[in-house]
Write a protein that holds these residues in place. Sequence first.
Motif, PDB file in Angstrom:
ATOM      1  N   PRO A   1       0.802  -1.134   0.078  1.00 37.20           N
ATOM      2  CA  PRO A   1       0.027  -0.018   0.012  1.00 37.20           C
ATOM      3  C   PRO A   1       0.673   1.224   0.096  1.00 37.20           C
ATOM      4  CG  PRO A   1       0.262  -0.729   2.145  1.00 37.20           C
ATOM      5  CD  PRO A   1       0.867  -1.912   1.418  1.00 37.20           C
ATOM      6  N   LEU A   2       0.240   2.518  -0.607  1.00 41.27           N
ATOM      7  CA  LEU A   2       1.049   3.699  -0.543  1.00 41.27           C
ATOM      8  C   LEU A   2       0.605   4.279   1.006  1.00 41.27           C
ATOM      9  CD1 LEU A   2       2.268   6.262  -1.575  1.00 41.27           C
ATOM     10  CD2 LEU A   2       0.005   6.841  -2.353  1.00 41.27           C
ATOM     11  N   THR A   3       1.633   4.631   1.700  1.00 42.53           N
ATOM     12  CA  THR A   3       1.604   5.220   3.075  1.00 42.53           C
ATOM     13  C   THR A   3       2.238   6.292   3.145  1.00 42.53           C
ATOM     14  OG1 THR A   3       3.554   3.784   3.770  1.00 42.53           O
ATOM     15  CG2 THR A   3       1.449   2.774   4.053  1.00 42.53           C
ATOM     16  N   ASP A   4       2.018   7.245   4.214  1.00 39.38           N
ATOM     17  CA  ASP A   4       2.768   8.255   4.576  1.00 39.38           C
ATOM     18  C   ASP A   4       4.073   7.846   5.377  1.00 39.38           C
ATOM     19  OD1 ASP A   4       1.966   7.811   7.259  1.00 39.38           O
ATOM     20  OD2 ASP A   4       0.471   9.267   7.134  1.00 39.38           O
ATOM     21  N   GLY A   5       4.914   8.884   5.646  1.00 38.77           N
ATOM     22  CA  GLY A   5       6.231   8.517   6.438  1.00 38.77           C
ATOM     23  C   GLY A   5       5.918   7.732   7.585  1.00 38.77           C
ATOM     24  N   ALA A   6       4.774   8.091   8.275  1.00 37.41           N
ATOM     25  CA  ALA A   6       4.565   7.219   9.628  1.00 37.41           C
ATOM     26  C   ALA A   6       3.769   6.016   9.427  1.00 37.41           C
ATOM     27  CB  ALA A   6       3.688   8.017  10.346  1.00 37.41           C
ATOM     28  N   GLY A   7       3.738   5.505   8.233  1.00 34.88           N
ATOM     29  CA  GLY A   7       3.347   4.383   7.820  1.00 34.88           C
ATOM     30  C   GLY A   7       1.833   4.022   7.931  1.00 34.88           C
ATOM     31  N   SER A   8       0.970   5.193   8.020  1.00 38.21           N
ATOM     32  CA  SER A   8      -0.462   5.208   7.799  1.00 38.21           C
ATOM     33  C   SER A   8      -0.943   5.233   6.305  1.00 38.21           C
ATOM     34  CB  SER A   8      -1.042   6.338   8.525  1.00 38.21           C
ATOM     35  OG  SER A   8      -0.749   6.486   9.823  1.00 38.21           O
TER      36      SER A   8
END
Length: 77
Positions: free
Chosen positions: A42-49
């Motif tokens: 999945p595409l996530t943000d830098g925090a892994g969300s």
Amino acid sequence: MTLTELQGLYARSDLVEAVVEPSIQEDGWIVEFRHRRGGFVPLTDGAGSEQCYQDVDTASERAFEVGFHQVRIADSF
């Protein structure tokens, strides 16, 4: 994985498909990429969300930024 990390995988031909599908956690759309060894990333943000987008077009644009020229849109629920 972040956009930059996914671009690296795409450059190495590790990603074979981009898929935009409805999010089960939020009202919107997510982007996932099929890895050549199986499974989805999945595409996530830098925090892994997991990143969630309001519409299909915006989600598709993220897949195009990774490098794909075509995106599969999964059916909604």
